[in-house]
Design an enzyme around this catalytic site. Sequence first.
Site: not given
Ligand SMILES: CN(C)C(=N)NCCC[C@H](N)C(=O)O
Length: 275
Positions: A173, A267
């Site tokens: 991300h 996040c």
């Molecule tokens: C900074 N990050 C990566 C985020 N904004 N979100 C975390 C999402 C984690 C979830 N297990 C996934 O893999 O979607």
Amino acid sequence: MPNRTPERTARPRRFLMCRPTHFTVDYAINPWMDPERPTDTALAVRQWEHLHALYRRLGHTVELIAPLPGLPDMVYTANGATVLNGRALVATFRHPQRAGESDAHQAWFRAHGYREVRRAGHVNEGEGDLLVAGRRVLAGTGFRTDPAAHAEARALFGVQVLSLTLVDPRFYHLDTALAVLDDDHVMYYPAAFSPDSQALLRSLYPDAILAGRADAEVFGLNAVSDGRNVLLPEPARALAAQLAEHGYEPWPVDVSELLKGGGGPKCCTLELRPA
Ligand SMILES: CN(C)C(=N)NCCC[C@H](N)C(=O)O
């Protein structure tokens, strides 16, 4: 290091968070997640409560969305939407395991009086990939958010949306590789981006703080700034020192348990920008 350290000013923010009541890692959709490794939900809740309390202590408003059983990633509210000028563009997740979070976010924004609430027509993981930076949006793609979602955000928000391509699956991300510090200042990890995107970032932000590999690998860029105070994972010590040299106040936070799901402070924090 700048010649004269600029004075940084905090602006009170409004955030949306979700208590990790149902947090666990029972599937793997990013390289950080290992369902074989035990998780401690009570510890995740304590770490989250500390983050929540710190925002309030720094003068920010925190709203809450109710956690739902069976959605262990719901704690990562940054992925639920992008909110600008009272308009909410609600996420459409790439992985089916997270699809249920979209309905929950859509219902929350509808119930809280947002003037326009739209479900993304393309894969779009909210502020995980769409970061508001002053009058523009920096938009990540490569692993999760579809480039077509960038055009959709441009049409809904009526602002410049600049696409950036991520190339390392560990930084899946945009908010794992870049943090917006204030309207026109960012920090990022260059190697997470394609050569073209690195060139674009250099031209947009010649005075950006560049993170080293060690800090990026402990999610140091998954940080939240209010223009002065910057909350970032505690192991990113060199990055915290760089922030201090540039006039910011770093606030190291322990999010070790939440990192097992592949997310840090940013996040867990969706910024709400009312009309
Ligand atoms: C900074 N990050 C990566 C985020 N904004 N979100 C975390 C999402 C984690 C979830 N297990 C996934 O893999 O979607």
